[in-house]
Every structure is written in C-alpha cells, then in structure tokens.
Design a protein around this motif. Structure first.
Motif, short mmCIF file in Angstrom:
data_model
loop_
_atom_site.label_atom_id
_atom_site.label_comp_id
_atom_site.label_asym_id
_atom_site.label_seq_id
_atom_site.Cartn_x
_atom_site.Cartn_y
_atom_site.Cartn_z
N LEU A 1 1.16 -1.17 0.05
CA LEU A 1 0.09 -0.01 0.04
C LEU A 1 0.79 1.22 -0.08
CD1 LEU A 1 -3.10 -1.01 2.57
CD2 LEU A 1 -2.94 -0.89 0.14
N ALA A 2 2.15 1.37 0.77
CA ALA A 2 2.70 2.50 0.77
C ALA A 2 3.58 2.49 -0.66
CB ALA A 2 4.14 2.15 1.66
N ILE A 3 3.74 1.57 -1.37
CA ILE A 3 4.30 1.73 -2.69
C ILE A 3 3.35 2.25 -3.64
CG2 ILE A 3 5.26 0.48 -4.88
CD1 ILE A 3 6.40 -1.81 -2.85
N VAL A 4 2.12 1.83 -3.61
CA VAL A 4 1.03 2.31 -4.25
C VAL A 4 0.73 3.89 -4.21
CG1 VAL A 4 -1.63 2.44 -4.63
CG2 VAL A 4 -0.42 0.41 -4.58
N MET A 5 0.86 4.08 -2.80
CA MET A 5 0.88 5.57 -2.37
C MET A 5 1.89 6.44 -2.91
SD MET A 5 -1.45 7.12 -0.68
CE MET A 5 -1.59 9.08 -1.11
N ALA A 6 3.11 5.81 -2.92
CA ALA A 6 4.25 6.53 -3.77
C ALA A 6 3.85 6.73 -5.19
CB ALA A 6 5.44 5.85 -3.17
N GLY A 7 3.45 5.78 -5.80
CA GLY A 7 3.17 5.71 -7.23
C GLY A 7 2.20 6.93 -7.55
N VAL A 8 1.29 6.98 -6.80
CA VAL A 8 0.04 7.84 -6.68
C VAL A 8 0.78 9.36 -6.79
CG1 VAL A 8 -1.92 8.80 -5.92
CG2 VAL A 8 -1.79 6.49 -6.19
N ILE A 9 1.77 9.52 -5.59
CA ILE A 9 2.27 10.77 -5.30
C ILE A 9 3.20 11.03 -6.60
CG2 ILE A 9 3.91 11.93 -3.82
CD1 ILE A 9 2.63 10.43 -1.66
N GLN B 1 4.91 10.31 -15.06
CA GLN B 1 3.39 9.50 -14.93
C GLN B 1 3.51 8.26 -15.17
OE1 GLN B 1 1.29 12.16 -17.57
NE2 GLN B 1 0.49 13.34 -16.05
N LEU B 2 4.57 7.92 -16.40
CA LEU B 2 4.77 6.44 -16.72
C LEU B 2 5.37 5.58 -15.51
CD1 LEU B 2 4.75 4.43 -19.11
CD2 LEU B 2 6.96 5.36 -19.56
N ILE B 3 6.37 6.26 -14.80
CA ILE B 3 7.03 5.79 -13.66
C ILE B 3 6.06 5.37 -12.51
CG2 ILE B 3 8.95 6.08 -11.99
CD1 ILE B 3 10.47 7.48 -13.95
N GLY B 4 5.39 6.60 -12.31
CA GLY B 4 4.34 6.43 -11.24
C GLY B 4 3.37 5.42 -11.47
N ASN B 5 2.72 5.23 -12.49
CA ASN B 5 2.11 4.05 -12.99
C ASN B 5 2.84 2.70 -12.80
OD1 ASN B 5 -0.93 4.46 -14.04
ND2 ASN B 5 0.29 6.17 -14.71
N LEU B 6 3.88 2.70 -13.19
CA LEU B 6 4.77 1.46 -12.67
C LEU B 6 4.87 1.11 -11.25
CD1 LEU B 6 7.45 1.67 -15.67
CD2 LEU B 6 5.42 0.24 -15.75
N ILE B 7 5.10 2.00 -10.52
CA ILE B 7 5.24 2.25 -9.04
C ILE B 7 3.93 1.58 -8.53
CG2 ILE B 7 5.65 3.27 -6.97
CD1 ILE B 7 7.56 5.04 -8.49
N ILE B 8 2.91 1.78 -9.10
CA ILE B 8 1.55 1.45 -8.50
C ILE B 8 1.43 -0.03 -8.87
CG2 ILE B 8 -1.02 1.74 -8.87
CD1 ILE B 8 -0.49 5.05 -9.38
N ILE B 9 1.57 -0.39 -10.07
CA ILE B 9 1.29 -1.64 -10.59
C ILE B 9 2.35 -2.54 -9.51
CG2 ILE B 9 1.85 -3.39 -12.40
CD1 ILE B 9 1.08 -1.02 -14.17
N THR B 10 3.76 -2.23 -9.30
CA THR B 10 4.49 -2.77 -8.33
C THR B 10 3.99 -3.06 -7.08
OG1 THR B 10 6.25 -2.13 -9.52
CG2 THR B 10 6.75 -2.97 -7.52
N GLY B 11 3.21 -1.77 -6.68
CA GLY B 11 2.77 -1.69 -5.21
C GLY B 11 1.34 -2.81 -5.06
#
Lengths: 134, 111
Positions: free
Chosen positions: A102-110, B94-104
C-alpha cells in the motif's frame, strides 16, 4: 475549479467507490447468514448499487477536469481506503507485506500527481467529427 | 489459463469503458442530465456490468489474489488507450508512477 479542488473531488469519488467493497462484504456476510432472501443481504446489495451510482456521478465530473491516465492512477488509492474499512469495520488483519504494498501504491500515486501539469484541463469538444453535442 | 485470459480480456474492456466515459465528459451536452444519459456512458456502464459478471465467473477458476494483479493491466490499457484514442500526453514521471502503482498492487496482493 482549482487543482486542489479537483484532487479533493477525485479522492472523494475514490473514497465513495471504496464503500462498494464494504457493502459487497456486508452483503456476502448477510448471504452466508440468511441466503438470498435475507433482508440485510437485499439491503446491502441495494446500497452497493446506489453507492456505484453516487460514485459514477462524481467520477464523471472528475474526469472532465483531469487527464484520464492521471485520474485512473489516483483511483488506486481505493485499495488503501478498502484496507482501512476492512480493519476498522470488519476487524480484518493486515500483513506487513500488505502495508508495504500500500505504501508503494501511495508513492506511485504521489509520483503521478506531482508529474502532472496542474493547469492541464480537458477542453470541451464541440466540432462534429472531433466531437459534438449529444 | 482460460480463466486468467477472461480476467486479462476484462481489463481491456474496463479500460475501454473508461475511455467512453472520458469521451462523454469531453463533450458538451444539451443539459446536465444528458451528461449521464447518453450512449457512451450507458455503454460504458453496461461494459462494466458485463466485466463484473465475467470476473465473477473467472474467480471460480482463479484465486482472488491473482485477480487483483491481473487487474493492474487496466492501468496499462488506460494509459495506452488514452494516448492513442484521446491523444492524452503522458510524461516520464506519470509512466514511472504508474509502474510503481502496479508494483505496489503486486506486492500487496502476492504478500
């Protein structure tokens, strides 16, 4: 609408969306207790559908103002809301790996949100061929 | 494998339904009510409804936790379709952020 208002509305829509899983879980519990004709099952199923309608209302306003790929990335925050409801309403347990995820997801959203031009908005389409009035 | 394919194809249609909603949001409508009562929004939520049932069927053969991971392809399809159909631009962040979300989501689900 300012960028802060846009994001507040976006996350309000996401929070509303997260209640769908709460009603789904409550409906599933009621189904296990009383089956398809259980009054609580029917009530929670109706709330689930109504909640989807409310979410659809807000979501349509939000994506008018925010690029779809940014809005959809922010929508992943519903995972965090779902976990909060799971812990506080249904007394479920979270593992350390769940919390890290969840922390990784939040980081991605930020990262997505900070990378987005805050003045970016979607112009209405009025020309036939490119768009038009419905 | 068959059930996984259903989930995978469903992610594409989920993303496509979001494109329809965005296309509707980008247009001017005669009145407020027609922002919701038009063929794009109705078709989008019809697709979402079909996807919901398709996913329910797929979960008879796939563990729930894998479903959430496969669902992350929706983010990929939304980015691709919004780029090609809506002409939305996305930058490296935005591309990197989406990849981070998918990883999460993968870390969360497979934990």
């Amino acid at each position: 609408m300012g960028s802060l208002s846009r994001y507040l509305l976006l996350h309000l829509a996401v929070m509303v969306f997260s209640f769908t899983s709460v009603f789904a879980k409550a409906a599933a519990n009621a189904y296990n207790d009383g089956g398809l004709t259980d009054k609580w099952f029917i009530m929670f199923a109706i709330f689930m559908v109504l909640n989807c309608v409310v979410y659809a209302f807000f979501w349509q306003i939000v994506i008018k103002k925010i690029p779809l790929n940014v809005g959809y990335a922010n929508r992943s925050v519903y995972l965090i809301w779902s976990q909060i409801w799971a812990v506080f309403i249904f007394n479920e347990q979270l593992s350390m790996q769940n919390i890290i995820g969840l922390a990784i997801v939040m980081a991605g959203v930020i990262v997505v949100s900070l990378s987005t031009d805050n003045d970016e908005s979607t112009p209405a389409v009025t020309e036939d061929g490119e768009g038009g009035i419905d | 494998m068959f059930y996984m394919m259903i989930l995978f194809v469903a992610t594409f249609f989920s993303a496509f339904s979001q494109i329809l909603l965005k296309q509707s949001a980008m247009r001017e409508h005669r009145s407020f009510i027609f922002e919701y009562l038009n063929w794009r929004v109705i078709l989008a939520y019809f697709i979402a409804f079909v996807v919901l049932f398709a996913n329910t069927y797929a979960f008879t053969g796939v563990d729930m936790r894998y479903g959430a991971v496969i669902d992350t392809f929706t983010y990929v399809f939304v980015m691709l379709l919004s780029y090609f159909l809506l002409k939305e631009k996305f930058n490296k962040g935005q591309l990197i952020g989406n990849l981070i979300i998918i990883t999460g989501v993968a870390v969360y689900t497979l934990g």
